[in-house]
Design an enzyme around this catalytic site. Sequence first.
Site, PDB file in Angstrom:
ATOM      1  N   SER A 194       0.845  -1.184   0.000  1.00 23.81           N
ATOM      2  CA  SER A 194       0.000   0.000   0.000  1.00 23.81           C
ATOM      3  C   SER A 194       0.890   1.248   0.000  1.00 23.81           C
ATOM      4  O   SER A 194       1.676   1.446  -0.917  1.00 23.81           O
ATOM      5  CB  SER A 194      -0.956  -0.032   1.191  1.00 23.81           C
ATOM      6  OG  SER A 194      -1.954   0.953   1.044  1.00 23.81           O
ATOM      7  N   ASP A 411      -8.410  -6.013  -5.015  1.00 21.35           N
ATOM      8  CA  ASP A 411      -8.064  -4.845  -4.198  1.00 21.35           C
ATOM      9  C   ASP A 411      -9.193  -3.813  -4.274  1.00 21.35           C
ATOM     10  O   ASP A 411      -9.599  -3.398  -5.354  1.00 21.35           O
ATOM     11  CB  ASP A 411      -6.757  -4.237  -4.684  1.00 21.35           C
ATOM     12  CG  ASP A 411      -6.134  -3.289  -3.676  1.00 21.35           C
ATOM     13  OD1 ASP A 411      -6.879  -2.476  -3.082  1.00 21.35           O
ATOM     14  OD2 ASP A 411      -4.911  -3.349  -3.485  1.00 21.35           O
ATOM     15  N   HIS A 450      -7.025  -5.942  -0.604  1.00 18.95           N
ATOM     16  CA  HIS A 450      -5.935  -4.992  -0.422  1.00 18.95           C
ATOM     17  C   HIS A 450      -4.890  -5.514   0.562  1.00 18.95           C
ATOM     18  O   HIS A 450      -5.142  -5.609   1.762  1.00 18.95           O
ATOM     19  CB  HIS A 450      -6.476  -3.651   0.067  1.00 18.95           C
ATOM     20  CG  HIS A 450      -5.430  -2.582   0.163  1.00 18.95           C
ATOM     21  ND1 HIS A 450      -4.726  -2.145  -0.939  1.00 18.95           N
ATOM     22  CD2 HIS A 450      -4.932  -1.879   1.219  1.00 18.95           C
ATOM     23  CE1 HIS A 450      -3.874  -1.202  -0.571  1.00 18.95           C
ATOM     24  NE2 HIS A 450      -3.966  -1.041   0.739  1.00 18.95           N
TER      25      HIS A 450
END
Length: 530
Positions: A194, A411, A450
């Site tokens: 991320s 995601d 994610h």
Amino acid sequence: MRIAGRMSATALAMVLALWPMAEASHPAAQSLTEACSALVGRSAPTATITSAQVVATGSVTPPGSTNAISNLPTFCRVEGVLMPTSQSRILFEVWMPIERWNGKFAGVGNGGWAGTISYSALGDQLRRGYATASTNTGHEAAPGVNAARFAHEQPEQLIDFAYRSQHETAGTAKALIQAFYGRSPERSYFIGCSSGGYEGLMEAQRFPSDYDGIVAGAPANNWTRLMAGDLDGVMAVLRDPASHLPAPALGLLHRAVIASCDATDGVTDGVLDDPRQCTFDPARLACGGDASPDRCLTAAQVEAARRVYRGLTDPRTGTQLFPGLARGSEPYWPHRDPASPFPIPIAHYKWLVFANAEWDWKTFDFRDPDDFKAHLEAETRLAPIMNATAPDLGAFRQRGGKLLQYHGWNDQLIAPENSIDYYGSVRTHFGRDEDVTAFYRLFMAPGMAHCGGGTGPTAFDMQAALEQWVEHGVAPDRIVATRAVNGVVDRLRPLCPYPQVAVYAGRGDTNDAASFVCREPVPATTGRTP
């Protein structure tokens, strides 16, 4: 002994400040336990060690938390502050094993707007035998839509967040390792997902000598466009009550997508191996009579879902500005609660685009010429600082660096095609005659949300694959991912280097990775429309 990467000016100054004790702190002359406490108070012009102590209890409880990071080997915990500018105050920690150090260093990344040390990631690396470091990226975390206020109040801290804090921490950590063990790390790695993936790509682009290998998961590297794309998704679903997609509607949409497209990849398993092959149109679920979110979608809901799939486009030209979320990711969409919309992009626009604490996201519209102009002006100002999209990784490649990137197809926070877009830009930069895969590989993970979780096999060790590549020259041609239900592994699949996909060989257990081969796919039909 090989020094892994060039140190920053701050770190070089610290080496000089610590050097008188470096020889004395070598294990043959003084125990590492004593050497740890001796680090307290050491300083350089822009760096100060505020605490250094041996942790022998096997656990650390992060500040403000009641959950301990446990099962830790005995280590030297160093806390400090870096001040490369008058506005900077970058907190960092370096954890160094007292016993069985593997001779290597690992920097770890952050999440969201950061503002905290990544304690859990430090623990993961320490258990692997690494000396490891993390930074709060130069500011203290703030809640929700105020998370970016720091950058409005102290502009230099935006640079700290974007790239300076990780670079300064890397150099300082190496200096401390040198001082503590009496030798430099043999190899240096960066591991993040991320915002951590964004930080990894920023390191490869701006500071190619900092790390020998980088794992960049689901990177938020195209930061300004990502914020725009995420905000557009929030507005598509939550601004108008008629467009809301509650959990029953998302469940209906997901079941319809899977029913329509699951078998496209040759295996019916509830996972889309390449969602771009799925062109399911939400209009197929349009209500013919009374609306019921568990049986059909209203016209407004259909358009909202289409807009999330489509992503953000330039209202003047129709050009894609940021890709949409993939079909199959519906259960994880963050656009659920109108009272609590996804705060990261709202914080960006509130504090960095409009610099207005009273700004209301519900009043904004990319299709409004004035609003879009404000977006463009902010992007022109912020992209050179915040975006890690430069395709020229020549310096990183030249020094022998290796980059592994991964992204989950499900995601819900960073559109997976963002990773494909960046990988494609690097290949275009080097040209078709250059073997980009000799130093950079991308792995797309079907069914993964994610940075983890999801319906597919989402557990894999990208770092171990990177170590083999950097240290032994063994490039990863496939990485096995597993899925576990109630702690029992029930599925194994290979992740393949993009653009290859895992294809069922036609025989054997479809839950066994050995039954799949990595192959180039048939030309994909993009899922960015309608």
